[in-house]
Structures are given as C-alpha cells and as structure tokens.
Design a protein around this motif. Structure first.
Motif, short mmCIF file in Angstrom:
data_model
loop_
_atom_site.label_atom_id
_atom_site.label_comp_id
_atom_site.label_asym_id
_atom_site.label_seq_id
_atom_site.Cartn_x
_atom_site.Cartn_y
_atom_site.Cartn_z
N VAL A 163 40.33 -7.45 20.63
CA VAL A 163 41.51 -7.16 21.45
C VAL A 163 42.15 -8.48 21.86
CG1 VAL A 163 42.36 -6.02 23.53
CG2 VAL A 163 40.38 -5.07 22.32
N GLY A 164 43.41 -8.67 21.43
CA GLY A 164 44.14 -9.89 21.77
C GLY A 164 44.55 -9.92 23.23
N ARG A 165 44.68 -11.12 23.79
CA ARG A 165 45.07 -11.29 25.20
C ARG A 165 46.44 -11.93 25.35
NH1 ARG A 165 39.79 -13.09 28.62
NH2 ARG A 165 38.50 -11.31 28.09
N GLY A 166 47.27 -11.89 24.30
CA GLY A 166 48.62 -12.41 24.39
C GLY A 166 48.76 -13.88 24.05
N VAL A 167 47.68 -14.50 23.60
CA VAL A 167 47.68 -15.91 23.22
C VAL A 167 47.13 -16.00 21.80
CG1 VAL A 167 46.71 -18.18 23.73
CG2 VAL A 167 47.29 -16.63 25.60
N PRO A 168 47.79 -16.71 20.90
CA PRO A 168 47.25 -16.83 19.53
C PRO A 168 45.82 -17.37 19.55
CG PRO A 168 49.46 -17.74 19.64
CD PRO A 168 49.04 -17.45 21.06
N SER A 169 44.93 -16.64 18.89
CA SER A 169 43.52 -17.00 18.83
C SER A 169 42.98 -16.70 17.45
CB SER A 169 42.73 -16.20 19.86
OG SER A 169 43.22 -16.43 21.16
N ASN A 170 41.87 -17.34 17.10
CA ASN A 170 41.22 -17.11 15.81
C ASN A 170 39.85 -16.50 16.04
OD1 ASN A 170 43.31 -18.32 14.28
ND2 ASN A 170 42.52 -20.32 14.84
N PHE A 171 39.39 -15.73 15.03
CA PHE A 171 38.07 -15.14 15.11
C PHE A 171 37.41 -15.14 13.74
CE2 PHE A 171 40.99 -11.66 14.33
CZ PHE A 171 40.39 -10.96 13.29
N GLU A 172 36.08 -15.13 13.76
CA GLU A 172 35.26 -14.99 12.55
C GLU A 172 34.13 -14.03 12.89
OE1 GLU A 172 33.81 -18.74 11.18
OE2 GLU A 172 35.81 -19.61 11.05
#
Length: 106
Positions: free
Chosen positions: A23-32
């Motif tokens: 779930v995104g929080r409104g800030v560009p983020s990366n995940f693996e």
C-alpha cells in the motif's frame, strides 16, 4: 465440512494460497519481494504498472494505490525504501506491507 485443497485445486487461490499487499503512502517508493515458491502479480499487465515479476521474486515502485501478489510457499524477503533510499521502519514514507497466508478469495 472441510474444503479439499489437494493438488486437484488448480484455481489461482488454490495454487497460490498466500497474499502480499503493498500500500503506497503518496511518496514514490521501491519494493522487492522474494518467496520460497511461486509468485504472481494480481494485475492485467504487471509491466504497465512498472513491476518486474519472475517466478519467485518481484521488484517495483509505488507511490499511491495498492499492488497485490499471490504466492505459494513461504515469504523469503521483503525490502521497501522511500524516494531517498531510507529503508522500512526508519521512514514514515515507505509503503505498508501486509502478508496473509491461506487467503482463498481476494
């Protein structure tokens, strides 16, 4: 009455009974994410969403919204970083991750 989930159950939920939700929080983020089993994204076109999926691993980005993945086996690793490269719990901007085992319909 119990449900038979033997090898004859070839539905997506039967074959890949576990679920990871990002779930995104409104800030560009990366995940693996990597699993000790098989992994599939619940989307019409994972590449359109900017997510790369292999048989047992996924990497992608999210800013808002939700991305879901079904998997078999056990979860091996999750890594999330915000736009500055700050990892997980150290940043309030990283996405939240929910892991559910044995989820049949979602």
């Amino acid at each position: 009455m119990t449900r038979d989930t033997s090898e004859s159950d070839t539905s997506e939920a039967g074959r890949l009974p576990n679920l990871v939700t990002i779930v995104g929080r409104g800030v560009p983020s990366n995940f693996e994410i990597s699993v000790a089993g098989e992994l599939e994204m619940l989307a019409d076109d994972p590449f359109e969403e900017g997510t790369v999926v292999t048989k047992s691993a996924v990497e992608g980005s999210i800013d808002t919204g939700v991305q879901r993945f079904r998997f078999s086996g056990e979860l091996a690793n999750i890594s999330v970083v915000d736009w500055n490269g700050v990892e997980g719990a150290a940043s309030p901007s990283t996405p939240t991750v929910h892991v559910n085992y044995g989820v049949q319909n979602q």
